[in-house]
Every structure is written in C-alpha cells, then in structure tokens.
Design a protein around this motif. Structure first.
Motif, PDB file in Angstrom:
ATOM      1  N   THR A  32       0.810  -1.224   0.000  1.00 51.79           N
ATOM      2  CA  THR A  32       0.000   0.000   0.000  1.00 51.79           C
ATOM      3  C   THR A  32       0.838   1.266   0.000  1.00 51.79           C
ATOM      4  N   ALA A  33       2.153   1.152  -0.015  1.00 52.73           N
ATOM      5  CA  ALA A  33       3.028   2.328  -0.034  1.00 52.73           C
ATOM      6  C   ALA A  33       4.123   2.091  -1.053  1.00 52.73           C
ATOM      7  N   ASN A  34       3.856   2.465  -2.288  1.00 52.73           N
ATOM      8  CA  ASN A  34       4.815   2.281  -3.371  1.00 52.73           C
ATOM      9  C   ASN A  34       4.528   3.300  -4.462  1.00 52.73           C
ATOM     10  N   VAL A  35       5.325   3.266  -5.496  1.00 51.97           N
ATOM     11  CA  VAL A  35       5.216   4.252  -6.573  1.00 51.97           C
ATOM     12  C   VAL A  35       3.878   4.143  -7.302  1.00 51.97           C
ATOM     13  N   LEU A  36       3.377   2.917  -7.511  1.00 52.86           N
ATOM     14  CA  LEU A  36       2.103   2.744  -8.210  1.00 52.86           C
ATOM     15  C   LEU A  36       0.967   3.385  -7.425  1.00 52.86           C
TER      16      LEU A  36
END
Length: 773
Positions: free
Chosen positions: A228-232
C-alpha cells in the motif's frame, strides 16, 4: 532559410548528437541506477541522399502507448509527418530551378529507436524501426547485455511495460511547485490516457501488476515499499485523486482489490474520506481493525480520519499504537508529533519529533547525457528569457531551510507548527527541559569527575547497551534546566511579530554568537566540529564513569576511602539526576532550530517594516525577487495568507513561473477565501474564484504557457499539469457551470479561453467531481 532548420522536426524539440548513438550508450550505462526509470528516449537517424549526409538526434517522450511494439513503432512512423515546415516550404518553392535546390537540402528519417523502461522486469525495451524496412524488438538488462524479446511474448510483460510508461507520465509533473526544472530539457509530453477506453485498459493492467507493485520502490518519505506504499499507489493517488479530484474512480479501483489484502482497506478509506464519504470510511476501518488490530496502513488511515474530525485525544492514543507497529517509518512519528501538538503537549511533541527516523530524499531519475552538438527548441528562440524566467532569489541572503527536502522539510514544518502554537520563548523553555544542554555538559567537565577513585572503576571505553552515544547527536545552549532561559529576540509573540516592535529591534543578534537563546552547537564552524564531538563524547563518558564510581563507593563505604571523594558526591549526584530525565537532541533537529530562528528573524523584520509603512502611510516597495523570497519564507512557516500576498506582489512586479505556480497552489486552498473575508462570505468565494482564474489565464497568455518555453518542455496542456488541476479543484468546489460562466465573463483572449475550454471539456469527458453541477 538556414540548413540547420532543414533537418529538424516541426513543433518537437531535438538534441543533436556529436557522435552516432552516444545517447543510447549513455542510457545503457545508467540502467543500473534506474528504478521507475527516466522519460522514454526516441533516437532518430536522418539522411540526405543527395549530400550523402546523416545526422542523429534524440528527444524525450512521456505518455506514448507502450502496450505493444506496434504502438511504439507507430510513434516513430508518425514523426515522418512532423519534419520541419522548412522542408515543405523548400519543396513548394519551385521558382526557376528552386525545386532542384530544395530536394538537395531535404532530409528524411532513415531509422529510429524508441527506448522505454520496464520497471518490473528491470529491462530497457528498445524498438528499432527502419524506413523502409521492418521492426526489431530487443531489450537491454541492467548489466548492459542485449536480450531477445519476441513481439508476441507474455502479455504480462507488455502490461508491465504499459503501466511503467503511464506511471512515468503521471509523475513527471507531480509536484511542480517544489521541483525545478520539472523535466529534462527536450521533453515532449503526450496525454497518457487520452480517453476512457485507454483509461479502462490501464486500470485493468494496473490491477494485474498490483501484487508486484512493491518492486517499484517506495515514494520519497517511505523507507520500505509495501503493498500500500509504493510508486504505483502514489501515482494513482496523484493522478485520479489529488490532480483531478476523481476519488470515486479510485475508490472503485481499491474496492476490487480489497479481497487481496486487508491493508488495501486503508487506501479505500482514504478515497472515501477525500470524497466526503466519512460514514463509509468509519464502517470500513472498524471492520478491518476488528480483524487486523495492528495493521499499520489502517491505523494510519484511522489517525487521519480522527484528525479531520478534530478528535485529538483519540487520535493520540491511536498514533501511539501506530508508532509501536511501525517504529522505523517517518510517517508514524510525524502523526504522533502532530497529535501531541494538537493537544498542546509541547515537551512530548519535541521528543516525538526528535525520534523521527530521517533519511536522504531520493534523487529524481533524470537522464545524464553528453553535451549535444546543437539543440532545436521550436519557438524558444522567439522568447525573451529575461522577461519570463524565474526571479534570481539566490543573490539575496540565503536561508538554508529553502533547500530542505523530503523528511527534513516535513520535520521543519512540524517544528514551525509547534512554534506557531506555543511561541518561540516557550519552545526554548521546553527544549531546555527535555534535552541535555551544553551548559550542563560544561558543569560535568568542571566537576572533574574523571580522576576520582580510578582504582575502583572498570574501563568505560567499551559502549554499554542502553547508554546513547553522543557522536551522532548535538546539544543546545538555550539555558539550564529549571532556570530562566536568556531572552530571545523572538518572544512568544513572535507568531504575531507586528505587535512586538521591541523584539524586532534585537533581530541582528544571532544564536550562534553565544548571546540570546544560546546558539546551536551543530552550527559551529567546520573546523571545530570534531573537537565539539570529542568533547561531547568525553562528557558522556564522564556521566557513565560517575555512575560506576558511585556504585564502587557503595560497595566500599566502610573501607579506607578518604573523605575527599565524598565531597564531590552531592554535586555529581545532582548533575546525574538532572540528566536522568533528559535526552540528547539529534544534530539534524538542532540544525532545524537554527534554520527556524533565521526564518523567524527575517519574517519579523518583514512584518515590522510593513507595520511601520502602514502606520506612517508609506509605500512599501520591494523587488520581484525579494517578494518571491518572502513568499517562500512565509510558505515554509505556514503563513499562507502572507505567502499569497507576497507571491501576488512578485507576479505583479514581474512574471515568474515558479512564483506563479506556487501562488496557484495556494489559491486553490479552501482557506484562500480568508484573504477576502472583509467582503462577506459569498463575495469572498467569488473573489477567490476570479483570482485563481485570472492567474491561470495569465500563465496561459505567456508565450509557450511558461513551462513549455522557459523549461523547454513541450505539451504542457496535457494532463496532469498544475493549471488543469487548479481548474478541477474549482469545479469540485463551485461546479462546472459556474466556473465556465465566470471564465466567459473575464473576457480572456480567444487563444487563452480556448485552452481553458480544453480543460473544461476534459473535466466533462472524464466526469471530474462537480462536472454535472
């Protein structure tokens, strides 16, 4: 017409190479550094059959459909129709043998290579097109080795490539108010999602690659990427949520992914909260926390919801749980600091801020290319850069806080928020009560505890668990604990410095001079830092030595020890008890205190001068660069009303892209109507709306729309861009019909209104919030 214009493309920037293929070689060398990857690269070879001459050029691209090799080859083929108009004009001039001369100077595209990076597979895909001829597709891995890629390879591979290309297009202009330049020179921007069909296809591909999205890495303020915490996730939130206010689309997307993992509920709850569906968010968070009480993303979403509802005490208890579940993330400690600040517990807020894990802000992935032989930027030669370039604020007195990025900028904002609420003088007192001060270290040294009872104390050169090492920290000199701190030029009224003229008269004093609030040790000259570090280490060892000395005395109290050591016991115990409840202040926090002092000092001087000019009815004049400088200062300190006023004065004196974009970002803030509060509620809303539209219209009226020509970025009317985002925010607040009617009433020039109408049509086609109002 010069020959230099006969080998260029129409309305497309180009950088011409000195050696054949040097841009491709440079890109290959930088592959190990890529994560999401830089903008796509289009390399062209043009030839003149009559002159037997070849030229090579390249330009950067974002937004081209990369879902298949055919789509990439089609882009290169389309460039045949974009050869510079000089060729067409040359061919049409057939006066008395002119046609033969023109055919001699005609260039055509011989071949091209389109490079785009698959961030999931870590492969740079290259589509080579020969005209006439065929298409060759291959890849280059991080080791620089060529790998074969079949055009009919796995659909998953091309879905990953498609998603990677769209994400780069979404994030190229994600934060234009703080990132300059916004893109490399010579970038051509294409709309990544031109219609709803392409958008649907992208969301399907993003849904397929979502379980592997953590491979793209974290965003700027996150240390470890997660589901839930990424570039996407960040790109989707910026494009569909923050940029276009289409939180309903984002909510539908997260709802389909909810069965995959419970933590996705945090993303869905955020979409509900931003879409003003708080009831759905509460229900979802409750159900998720009942099943997963220690889910970090869900706890974070719960804290944000409670903060929105002003439930500060409840938010504080949840923030403590959040820190326990994710102690290594900056966001956890940031929320804890915010909650302590909201409830007015300043000492605990400082301790929580001091515990924040800081890390270096990642650099943008901009390509590093050799110096081009020459460049072609259409329309750029007609622009007088001196009239439309950024103001030169570097020549003014530098304030170090302006260079902060990432977690350090956010920590500075937290510290500024604390000062705004409790005042500078009270903050210094709380700092002295929770952190070990330099005066206390000096007292330890003066007591000369080291020579006492050496024979009874073991060696202390080995670090002991539980005793913090002072090498990575620094102390302050704001005063002794329990005593009165020296008066600072920034008193508690410093948040309203206009009323404190006496304090303003003391502004030239510096905290590093040893007066006022006692300078920060972290600001010592460079050649004295090693000595200071050694002194702090010695003081800490003295502290540890004193504790062990006391233990030795306790075991030998009935022996032959003389009365001399006992004379120092009371004094050393007093110092040790003073240290027992304090912590060492991190060096970066010390530096932030000094930066905040410098900013507040300049801010107080500015407001005092304004007040003086108002009292004596004098004109308060500054240069455009000085107004922009003060606007940046007020923006950092959270004085948004003052920042808007300064940026308005800067743009009125002289156009500046940076000042205009930062002013636009502040104008769409819901509290911007406070600037016109004296006119009444409805009149204030109308004034804020018209001011924002006027600013957008002014930027669109600048030749090249400011960003295009000044920064050599082409296609700035494609979404995402800050001008469209500002209009979408207005549509979500006032409705499409009202914004459209007010834009018509401002009587913009036809070219300007055409561009505004383009954004309004985009909002209606993609059903931005408020499109049907």
């Amino acid at each position: 017409m010069s020959t230099s214009n006969l080998d260029t493309l129409r309305d497309i920037p180009e950088l011409f190479e000195t050696a054949l293929g040097e841009s491709l070689v440079a890109r290959t060398d930088q592959l190990p550094q890529f994560r999401l990857g830089p903008p796509d690269l289009c390399h062209l070879v043009k030839t003149n059959a009559k002159l037997h001459k070849d030229v090579t050029s390249y330009h950067y691209v974002t937004g081209v459909d990369a879902s298949s090799p055919g789509a990439l080859a089609a882009y290169i083929n389309s460039l045949n129709y974009a050869m510079d108009s000089a060729n067409a004009a040359s061919k049409s001039s057939s006066w008395f043998g002119g046609a033969a001369a023109s055919s001699t100077n005609t260039f055509r595209i011989k071949s091209g290579v389109y490079c785009t990076y698959n961030a999931f597979a870590s492969i740079d895909v290259r589509v080579e097109v020969r005209i006439p001829g065929g298409v060759n597709v291959y890849g280059v891995n991080r080791a620089g080795k060529r790998v074969a890629i079949h055009p009919d390879s796995s659909p998953t591979f091309w879905a990953e490539l498609f998603v990677s290309a769209v994400l780069r297009a979404m994030l190229i202009d994600a934060n234009p108010a703080d990132v300059y330049p916004p893109a490399p020179a010579g970038l051509r921007r294409v709309d990544p999602l031109p219609d709803l069909d392409v958008e649907t296809r992208f969301l399907e591909a993003a849904r397929d690659v979502f379980p592997r999205a953590w491979q793209l890495g974290p965003v700027g303020d996150i240390q470890v990427a997660s589901l839930t915490a990424n570039v996407l996730v960040h790109a989707l939130t910026q494009y569909f949520g923050v940029g276009s206010n289409r939180w309903d689309v984002l909510a539908d997307f997260w709802r389909e992914l909810l069965p995959m993992d419970a933590s996705v509920a945090a993303l869905l709850a955020e979409a509900y909260i931003r879409a003003d569906a708080d009831a759905k968010a509460v229900r979802l968070l409750y159900q998720t926390l009942m099943a997963n009480p220690n889910s970090t993303p869900v706890l974070l979403a719960q804290v944000e919801l409670l903060q929105k509802k002003d439930k500060d005490d409840t938010a504080l208890s949840v923030a403590k749980r959040l820190v326990n579940t994710a102690p290594l993330e900056f966001t956890s400690w940031q929320k804890l600091t915010e909650c302590y600040t909201a409830v007015g517990d300043w000492p605990m807020a400082l301790l929580a801020l001091n515990s924040c894990p800081m890390f270096v802000h990642p650099q943008r992935e901009l390509p590093m290319m050799p110096e081009p032989l020459r460049t072609w930027f259409p329309g750029h030669e007609e622009l007088m850069l001196g009239d439309y370039a950024d103001n030169d604020t570097q020549s003014l007195t530098p304030l170090r806080a302006e260079s902060l990025r990432g977690t350090f900028r956010r920590a500075y904002a937290l510290l500024a928020r604390i000062v705004e609420k409790c005042g500078w003088e009270e903050l210094l007192g709380h700092r002295a009560s929770v952190f070990v001060m330099e005066d206390e270290y000096r007292q330890v040294k003066e007591e000369e505890l080291m020579p006492v009872a050496v024979d009874h104390v073991p060696d202390v050169t080995t670090p002991i668990a539980g005793i913090p090492t002072p090498l990575g920290t620094s102390t302050t000199t704001a005063g002794k604990p329990g005593g009165t701190s020296p008066r600072s030029p920034l008193a508690e009224e410093s948040v309203d410095p206009v009323a404190n003229q006496a304090a303003a008269e003391q502004l030239p004093e510096s905290p590093a001079a040893g007066g006022v609030d006692g300078g920060v040790v972290g600001a010592q000259p460079q050649d004295a830092k090693s000595a200071a570090a050694a002194e702090r280490e010695r003081a800490a060892r003295a502290d540890l030595w004193a504790k062990q000395t006391q233990a030795a005395r306790d075991t030998t109290s009935g022996g032959g020890a003389s009365g001399a050591p006992t004379a120092n016991t009371g004094s050393s115990n007093k110092l040790l008890s003073a240290f027992s409840h304090k912590r060492l202040c991190e060096r970066w926090l010390d530096d932030l205190f000094l930066m905040l002092y410098e900013d507040l000092r300049v801010y107080m001087a500015w407001k005092s001068e304004e007040q003086h000019a108002r009292e004596y009815q004098l004109a308060y004049k500054r240069t455009a660069a000085e107004w922009e400088y003060l606007g940046d200062l007020a923006r950092r300190l959270g004085k948004l009303s003052d920042a808007r006023a300064a940026y308005r004065a800067a743009t009125d004196a002289r156009y500046s892209p940076k000042a205009s974009l930062r002013l636009l970002a502040l104008q769409v803030d819901p509290f911007a109507t406070d600037d016109y509060a004296a006119q009444g509620e409805q009149a204030a809303e109308m004034a804020a709306l018209l001011a924002t539209l006027n600013n957008v219209g002014r930027m669109l009226a600048i030749p090249g729309h400011s960003v295009t020509l000044v920064y050599r970025v082409y296609g700035d009317l494609t979404f995402p861009n800050p001008l469209a985002s500002a209009i979408f925010q207005l549509i979500g607040r006032y409705g499409l019909a009202k914004v459209q009617s007010e834009a018509l009433g401002l009587n913009f020039p036809p070219a300007v209104f055409k561009n505004i109408a383009h954004f309004l049509e985009w909002a209606e086609r993609f059903q931005v919030k408020g499109w049907d109002v």
